[in-house]
Design a protein around this motif. Structure first.
Motif, mmCIF file in Angstrom:
data_model
loop_
_atom_site.group_PDB
_atom_site.id
_atom_site.type_symbol
_atom_site.label_atom_id
_atom_site.label_comp_id
_atom_site.label_asym_id
_atom_site.label_seq_id
_atom_site.Cartn_x
_atom_site.Cartn_y
_atom_site.Cartn_z
ATOM 1 N N VAL A 92 0.821 -1.216 0.000
ATOM 2 C CA VAL A 92 0.000 0.000 0.000
ATOM 3 C C VAL A 92 0.853 1.262 0.000
ATOM 4 C CG1 VAL A 92 -1.682 1.346 1.346
ATOM 5 C CG2 VAL A 92 -1.955 -1.141 1.118
ATOM 6 N N VAL A 93 1.912 1.270 0.793
ATOM 7 C CA VAL A 93 2.698 2.491 1.003
ATOM 8 C C VAL A 93 4.018 2.455 0.249
ATOM 9 C CG1 VAL A 93 3.718 3.998 2.758
ATOM 10 C CG2 VAL A 93 1.650 2.691 3.294
ATOM 11 N N GLY A 94 4.648 1.286 0.178
ATOM 12 C CA GLY A 94 5.986 1.210 -0.381
ATOM 13 C C GLY A 94 7.025 1.528 0.671
ATOM 14 N N LYS A 95 8.294 1.620 0.206
ATOM 15 C CA LYS A 95 9.384 1.886 1.141
ATOM 16 C C LYS A 95 10.068 3.223 0.899
ATOM 17 C CE LYS A 95 10.640 -2.876 2.314
ATOM 18 N NZ LYS A 95 11.748 -3.852 2.431
ATOM 19 N N GLU A 96 9.447 4.056 0.078
ATOM 20 C CA GLU A 96 10.086 5.334 -0.251
ATOM 21 C C GLU A 96 9.458 6.512 0.480
ATOM 22 O OE1 GLU A 96 12.827 5.169 -2.054
ATOM 23 O OE2 GLU A 96 12.432 2.997 -2.075
ATOM 24 N N ARG A 97 8.459 6.251 1.292
ATOM 25 C CA ARG A 97 7.824 7.319 2.065
ATOM 26 C C ARG A 97 7.226 6.728 3.334
ATOM 27 N NH1 ARG A 97 2.190 7.403 1.678
ATOM 28 N NH2 ARG A 97 1.286 6.041 0.072
ATOM 29 N N LEU A 98 6.766 7.608 4.222
ATOM 30 C CA LEU A 98 6.139 7.182 5.470
ATOM 31 C C LEU A 98 4.627 7.064 5.297
ATOM 32 C CD1 LEU A 98 8.085 9.483 7.982
ATOM 33 C CD2 LEU A 98 8.586 7.110 7.375
ATOM 34 N N VAL A 99 4.019 6.221 6.118
ATOM 35 C CA VAL A 99 2.566 6.071 6.111
ATOM 36 C C VAL A 99 1.910 7.409 6.454
ATOM 37 C CG1 VAL A 99 0.610 4.943 7.232
ATOM 38 C CG2 VAL A 99 2.698 3.662 6.815
ATOM 39 N N GLN A 100 0.831 7.740 5.741
ATOM 40 C CA GLN A 100 0.050 8.951 6.016
ATOM 41 C C GLN A 100 -1.381 8.552 6.359
ATOM 42 O OE1 GLN A 100 1.631 11.890 6.139
ATOM 43 N NE2 GLN A 100 3.522 10.831 5.490
ATOM 44 N N GLU A 101 -2.136 9.482 6.914
ATOM 45 C CA GLU A 101 -3.513 9.178 7.297
ATOM 46 C C GLU A 101 -4.362 8.773 6.100
ATOM 47 O OE1 GLU A 101 -5.412 12.158 9.673
ATOM 48 O OE2 GLU A 101 -4.188 11.739 11.436
ATOM 49 N N SER A 102 -4.027 9.268 4.925
ATOM 50 C CA SER A 102 -4.788 8.904 3.721
ATOM 51 C C SER A 102 -4.616 7.433 3.354
ATOM 52 C CB SER A 102 -4.356 9.784 2.543
ATOM 53 O OG SER A 102 -2.955 9.663 2.314
ATOM 54 N N ASP A 103 -3.590 6.782 3.897
ATOM 55 C CA ASP A 103 -3.352 5.358 3.617
ATOM 56 C C ASP A 103 -4.153 4.440 4.531
ATOM 57 O OD1 ASP A 103 -1.249 5.851 1.680
ATOM 58 O OD2 ASP A 103 0.072 6.307 3.373
ATOM 59 N N LEU A 104 -4.608 4.971 5.651
ATOM 60 C CA LEU A 104 -5.134 4.100 6.705
ATOM 61 C C LEU A 104 -6.344 3.286 6.260
ATOM 62 C CD1 LEU A 104 -4.775 6.377 9.864
ATOM 63 C CD2 LEU A 104 -3.078 4.907 8.748
ATOM 64 N N CYS A 105 -7.194 3.843 5.419
ATOM 65 C CA CYS A 105 -8.399 3.134 4.992
ATOM 66 C C CYS A 105 -8.075 1.860 4.213
ATOM 67 C CB CYS A 105 -9.291 4.057 4.171
ATOM 68 S SG CYS A 105 -8.534 4.656 2.652
ATOM 69 N N LYS A 106 -6.867 1.778 3.659
ATOM 70 C CA LYS A 106 -6.481 0.618 2.852
ATOM 71 C C LYS A 106 -5.743 -0.448 3.660
ATOM 72 C CE LYS A 106 -5.690 3.948 -0.878
ATOM 73 N NZ LYS A 106 -4.654 4.575 -1.727
ATOM 74 N N LEU A 107 -5.439 -0.152 4.914
ATOM 75 C CA LEU A 107 -4.610 -1.061 5.709
ATOM 76 C C LEU A 107 -5.487 -1.994 6.547
ATOM 77 C CD1 LEU A 107 -1.866 1.485 6.837
ATOM 78 C CD2 LEU A 107 -1.760 -0.173 4.942
ATOM 79 N N ASN A 108 -6.158 -2.902 5.864
ATOM 80 C CA ASN A 108 -7.102 -3.769 6.567
ATOM 81 C C ASN A 108 -6.439 -4.774 7.488
ATOM 82 O OD1 ASN A 108 -9.491 -2.659 5.703
ATOM 83 N ND2 ASN A 108 -9.687 -3.975 3.915
ATOM 84 N N TYR A 109 -5.282 -5.275 7.115
ATOM 85 C CA TYR A 109 -4.630 -6.241 7.995
ATOM 86 C C TYR A 109 -4.103 -5.552 9.249
ATOM 87 C CZ TYR A 109 -2.311 -10.496 9.436
ATOM 88 O OH TYR A 109 -1.954 -11.622 10.142
ATOM 89 N N VAL A 110 -3.590 -4.341 9.088
ATOM 90 C CA VAL A 110 -3.171 -3.560 10.256
ATOM 91 C C VAL A 110 -4.366 -3.352 11.186
ATOM 92 C CG1 VAL A 110 -2.244 -1.361 11.059
ATOM 93 C CG2 VAL A 110 -1.322 -2.413 8.986
ATOM 94 N N LYS A 111 -5.510 -2.985 10.603
ATOM 95 C CA LYS A 111 -6.710 -2.757 11.418
ATOM 96 C C LYS A 111 -7.213 -4.057 12.038
ATOM 97 C CE LYS A 111 -8.522 -0.176 8.080
ATOM 98 N NZ LYS A 111 -9.469 0.655 7.296
ATOM 99 N N ALA A 112 -7.069 -5.171 11.332
ATOM 100 C CA ALA A 112 -7.476 -6.460 11.910
ATOM 101 C C ALA A 112 -6.633 -6.789 13.138
ATOM 102 C CB ALA A 112 -7.347 -7.572 10.864
ATOM 103 N N CYS A 113 -5.341 -6.467 13.081
ATOM 104 C CA CYS A 113 -4.466 -6.689 14.243
ATOM 105 C C CYS A 113 -4.882 -5.793 15.409
ATOM 106 C CB CYS A 113 -3.009 -6.426 13.866
ATOM 107 S SG CYS A 113 -2.325 -7.592 12.663
#
Length: 555
Positions: free
Chosen positions: A366-387
């Motif tokens: 979703v994010v890659g390794k060239e930048r930091l996670v932003q709030e706009s990414d959070l809706c796509k992070l379902n496994y993170v949210k499942a944890c």
């Protein structure tokens, strides 16, 4: 003669005084027995087809307080009672109060969804009264006009979507500061050890301090974005208030004993509140004066919002005391849940490395390794949210949600619930109910995903709440948490930044993380200390630099 006369007068006075004392004692005894009879009559005059939920037989007057005092902490005693009785709902009389713990989601929904209006109040108790400065806030206040006023302010003015967007940059700056702090900790330590509890709690404290006061530090602060002594004291005070809020204090059930402070709760609460007053009050009072003097004209943070609220006559809507109490309530409502969930989740996942592989795979996709996670990414992070959901389910911050008070006699799940009862939903009882969850004591994020696979849920965005109360992250109903969006954002951003930017493993000389609970609460017995290594390129992690007042800016 005069002596004999004086003596007789004195004896007569003593007899009269003695008579009045005996009369008063008889009145008190009569009153006490009338209360007992009234209580027993009320309990026995239930509807013909209903009865109180099962529970231990109470003693006269004191109810089950003796058993509670012998079996501290009270929440473990209540959990054991319910387990021994094999019941999902119980009734324990403490003093003259019926306390009704619930661990069944369907029964919980009857209380907070079907009959929500009847359970929309809070109890009068020592801890809530102290923390809310005499019931001036939104969360801890009994049902009434003050609650309606403050709930509207919190929902519309403090945690609305528009307000959160307005404060977006502050939250991102604190997420950047979190990365900088953890990076410095693991880089400057031979074994790369990081105390996750300190990092998580201080991140949450920084976020709410920035949003309320537009400042991270009350003093000089620590090195590389870490906390100073003032911030450590502030966060410790927050968790002290949380620890003793609705903590089954004896005086809550026997108000005549309040001044004695038999369990030392009142003393500890007042000491923590002194810390808040020391750091909060000078800022609040100075800011109020700035607005009065016209030295301040633009709103920069939530404190400005509270100060500038007007009523229909263009007068200040909130008193200084209401502002101070509301800010304390905001602090204790935002720091505990995210930091506790993330600490437990990382501890569990270190012991199951395949979970860390799943979550980092999602973050990289979703994010890659060239930048930091932003709030706009959070809706796509379902496994993170499942944890995160699994951490809330298995390891909640507190044994029970704040009590709901029954405002009129009613029947729930065929049980009679008397007016004045304190209904407490068991967070662990709901989250670990074996009738609802398979293998309930295992940390298994997949259970929250459609088709139970980390890649099967890409078209549906998970949230951290469960409307059916199979676990409790943020409560629902009229007394539900209005700050779900803020709490979700803080939890997932904290979690995602830590997992995306760093790898996590057991410290040297250990094979697994010890998941033992504390004796007095349900946090980890020992703060999580793990070996941490950067997993993103150095240029990504190091492009954050400190600017004004320790606030990080990107170069």
């Amino acid at each position: 003669m005069e002596y004999q006369y004086a003596l007789s007068v004195s004896l007569s006075s003593m007899h009269i005084a003695c008579f009045y004392w005996h009369a008063l004692l008889l009145i008190l005894v009569a009153f006490t027995f009338s209360l007992i009879i009234k209580t027993q009559t009320k309990d026995n005059e239930n509807h013909e087809t209903t009865r109180l939920p099962p529970g231990p037989k109470p003693w006269p007057i004191v109810g089950n307080l003796p058993e509670m005092l012998v079996n501290r902490p009270a929440f473990r005693w209540i959990e054991k009672l319910m387990s021994d009785m094999n019941t999902d709902i119980a009734c324990i009389r403490l003093g003259n109060v019926h306390v009704v713990p619930v661990s069944c989601p369907s029964i919980a929904c009857e209380f907070l969804k079907k009959q929500d209006a009847n359970f929309a109040s809070r109890p009068l108790c020592m801890s809530a009264e102290l923390i809310s400065s005499g019931y001036l806030t939104a969360i801890l206040v009994p049902f009434g006009q003050q609650w309606k006023k403050m709930k509207k302010i919190v929902s519309n003015e403090l945690v609305s979507p528009a307000r959160l967007q307005w404060l977006h940059d502050m939250r991102i700056q604190e997420a950047d500061n979190l990365v900088r702090y953890v990076y410095s900790q693991c880089s400057n330590n031979k074994d790369g050890l990081v105390n996750v509890r300190v990092a998580a709690q201080q991140y949450c404290g920084n976020v709410i301090r920035r949003m309320v006061f537009n400042k991270r530090y009350f003093g000089e602060g620590g090195k590389n974005g870490g906390p100073g002594l003032e911030e450590e004291q502030h966060v410790e005070a927050i968790f002290t208030l949380i620890r003793y809020l609705y903590a089954f204090s004896v005086s809550d059930y026997m108000p005549c004993l309040r001044g004695l402070d038999l369990d030392d709760h009142e003393k500890k609460l007042k000491e923590a509140l002194r810390v808040f007053r020391k750091y909060h009050d000078p800022i609040i009072e100075e800011r109020i004066q700035q607005w009065k003097d016209g030295r301040k004209k633009e709103k920069e943070d939530l404190l400005d919002v509270l100060i500038t609220l007007k009523d229909g006559n263009n007068n200040q809507l909130l008193t200084p005391q209401e502002i101070k109490a509301t800010i304390i309530e905001l602090m204790i409502a935002t720091v505990d849940n995210p930091s506790n969930a993330v600490e437990w989740a990382i501890a569990e996942m270190i012991n199951q490395p395949e979970l860390l592989e799943n979550v980092t795979e999602e973050l990289d996709n979703v994010v890659g390794k060239e930048r930091l996670v932003q709030e706009s990414d959070l809706c796509k992070l379902n496994y993170v949210k499942a944890c995160a959901r699994e951490a809330f389910r298995l390891h909640p911050i507190a044994p029970f949600i704040p009590p709901h008070v029954c405002m009129a006699d009613t029947v729930v799940s065929n049980y009679f619930i008397p007016e004045g009862s304190h209904v407490i939903l068991s967070r662990r009882g709901l989250g670990r109910n074996p009738k609802v969850w398979n293998d309930p004591n295992k940390f298994n994020p997949q259970r929250h995903l459609i088709n139970n696979g980390p890649k099967e849920n890409t078209n549906v965005s998970l949230n951290l709440t469960d409307p059916n109360l199979r676990f409790v992250s943020f409560s629902i109903g009229r007394r539900g948490c209005p700050g779900i969006m803020l709490g979700t954002s803080m939890t997932i951003m904290l979690f995602a930044r830590l997992l995306h930017c760093f790898t996590w493993s057991v410290p040297p000389n250990a094979s697994t993380i010890d998941l033992s609970e504390s004796e007095n609460d349900i946090s980890l017995a020992m703060p999580l200390v793990a070996t941490v290594k950067p997993r993103l390129p150095t240029e990504v992690l190091c492009k954050i630099d400190f600017g004004f007042s320790g606030v990080p800016k990107e170069n």
